[in-house]
Design a protein around this motif. Structure first.
Motif, short mmCIF file in Angstrom:
data_model
loop_
_atom_site.label_atom_id
_atom_site.label_comp_id
_atom_site.label_asym_id
_atom_site.label_seq_id
_atom_site.Cartn_x
_atom_site.Cartn_y
_atom_site.Cartn_z
N ILE A 29 -62.33 -28.40 -19.38
CA ILE A 29 -62.23 -28.08 -17.94
C ILE A 29 -63.45 -27.26 -17.56
N ASP A 35 -60.51 -33.17 -22.65
CA ASP A 35 -59.69 -31.96 -22.62
C ASP A 35 -60.45 -30.75 -22.07
N ARG A 38 -56.22 -32.32 -18.26
CA ARG A 38 -57.08 -31.65 -17.29
C ARG A 38 -56.53 -31.83 -15.88
#
Length: 458
Positions: A179, A177, A418
């Motif tokens: 980024i 999850d 993502r």
């Protein structure tokens, strides 16, 4: 041709030094202030970029404020964080390591302007690649959905993935999850990448590189107190270099060698040379930069070189002024968002120093990577806490704009993967260059409104 003869004379003088220097490798300190192989890309105030990337629109209309999203920043330091908070430029920030300087403070201010309800964290990069990797791990383990940095490591491979890149890739695998946002770099102006070409022989098994156009050396003028930094790499495997190159800086007028980098590559070394020289004279000094190869000179190599810390106008030839393929390191990872910088004024042209793509990877096998990914504004207003330069220059100012927009989108669409979020950013960017992706602007200028609308309508 006179300067070539002088150069040859200088190189002959260098050969006398080889017996005493051949067994010593250049050493580089890892201290925050002294390691010239580590670079940050610096290059009620509110960044003008808030309007340009239209993040204000989705914040004011849809309440996209980054609420519930934790954003981690890695930079040199946040020494004057409390000053910024007292000015109302920042709210609470979780500090893991404070560091030295205030580039981190300025980056946090930009993210706070765009996503004022995001939970902000900071970890100093610590002055070495190992400490930087620790910072990445700490922020990811602390639950940061977004990590933004502005660091470059010139002792990471140019033509393959190094340990920093591998570490970030593994962190992103472990935290699907998360980024990661980073800078394309500020290294477009003085960059060279070409095949080795044998030129003048200057002694037994010593050959000068032929840059082309009649140049066996790159002439440049150093102003008083200028410090020029030159880094050379080539396409031998990192840690297993079989070809041996050296860097020489000579003063043709005085007939002397003023600086060298002569690391030994003997199938165990790194394909890496790094030269630093300061002009301590009270007047300008004309010097010449050469690449010398030791041993056989037929096997082709790709040479890649960056010259830093001086103005492009001080270098007398355009041969080493090629912006293409000037992105490397973890910014070359396909898994991260690599951000270039554009001018704040219309028509938002690419910043002259913003590194460009595509990226050449040669080891373990040849490939191309389509970087940069996206652009955001530079030279924007920050508080200047800690006497930080205002306006804030470089790709270091661009990357936090993208991190702020990502926080807005995640707070509004928390179940986004993502890949879904990154696709929305790229597909809805404002195209500034050639249609679609291009090696200068990537997909274009980040557009928060179009990205939000696309996600709303999906």
């Amino acid at each position: 041709m006179g300067w070539i003869k002088t150069l040859i004379l200088c190189m002959v003088l260098v050969c006398v030094c080889f017996s005493s220097c051949a067994d010593t490798k250049a050493s580089f300190q890892s201290h925050l202030y002294n390691d010239t192989t580590i670079v940050s890309c610096v290059g009620t105030l509110k960044t003008e970029g808030d309007l340009l990337v239209r993040s204000n629109g989705i914040r004011e209309v849809f309440g996209a404020s980054g609420k519930g999203i934790k954003v981690g920043v890695i930079g040199n330091g946040v020494q004057s964080l409390e000053q910024s908070q007292a000015l109302g430029e920042l709210g609470p920030v979780t500090i893991f390591e404070r560091g030295i300087g205030d580039e981190g403070t300025a980056m946090l201010e930009i993210i706070h302007d765009i996503a004022p309800d995001a939970r902000l964290c900071f970890h100093a990069y610590g002055g070495s690649s190992d400490q930087f990797k620790k910072a990445v791990s700490t922020l990811a383990d602390a639950g940061c959905r977004i990590i933004c940095d502005d660091l470059y490591f010139f002792k990471q491979p140019f033509l393959e993935d190094g340990d920093v890149a591998y570490h970030i890739r593994e962190i992103l695998k472990a935290h699907p999850d998360c980024i990661y946002v980073t800078v394309s770099g500020n290294f477009a102006p003085l960059h060279y990448q070409k095949p080795w070409k044998p030129g003048i022989s200057i002694g037994p098994d010593k050959t000068i590189h032929d840059f082309g156009d009649g140049y066996s050396a790159i002439p440049m003028t150093l102003l008083p107190d200028d410090e020029v930094i030159v880094t050379l790499q080539w396409d031998d495997p990192w840690g297993y270099a079989v070809h041996d190159y050296d860097l020489f800086l000579t003063d043709p007028n005085r007939g002397e060698v003023v600086a060298t980098s002569m690391n030994i590559q003997d199938e165990t070394g790194e394909p890496f040379e790094h030269l630093v020289f300061r002009n301590e004279m009270d007047e300008s000094r004309r010097v010449s930069l050469s690449i010398v190869r030791n041993g056989e000179n037929v096997t082709p190599n790709i040479l890649e070189m960056y010259i830093r810390n001086i103005d492009t106008r001080q270098v007398e030839t355009d041969i080493v002024k090629d912006p293409a393929d000037s992105i490397f390191g973890h910014a070359a990872l396909e898994e991260v968002i690599t951000v270039g910088s554009v001018m704040i004024e219309p028509p938002h042209l690419i910043s002259p120093d913003s590194s460009q793509g595509p990226v050449t990877i040669l080891i373990p096998e040849p490939s191309r990577r389509w970087k940069p990914d996206i652009c955001a504004p530079t030279n924007v207003q920050v508080s200047g806490a800690g006497s930080f330069p205002v306006p804030f220059p470089g790709t270091s100012a661009a990357a936090p704009h993208v991190a702020g927009v990502v926080a807005q989108l995640l707070s509004s669409f928390p179940d986004l993967t993502r890949d879904e979020l990154i696709d929305a950013l790229y597909e809805n960017a404002f195209d500034l260059g050639e249609p679609g992706w291009d090696p200068v602007y990537g997909y274009g200028l980040v557009d928060a409104v179009k990205s939000f609308q696309a996600l709303l309508e999906r």
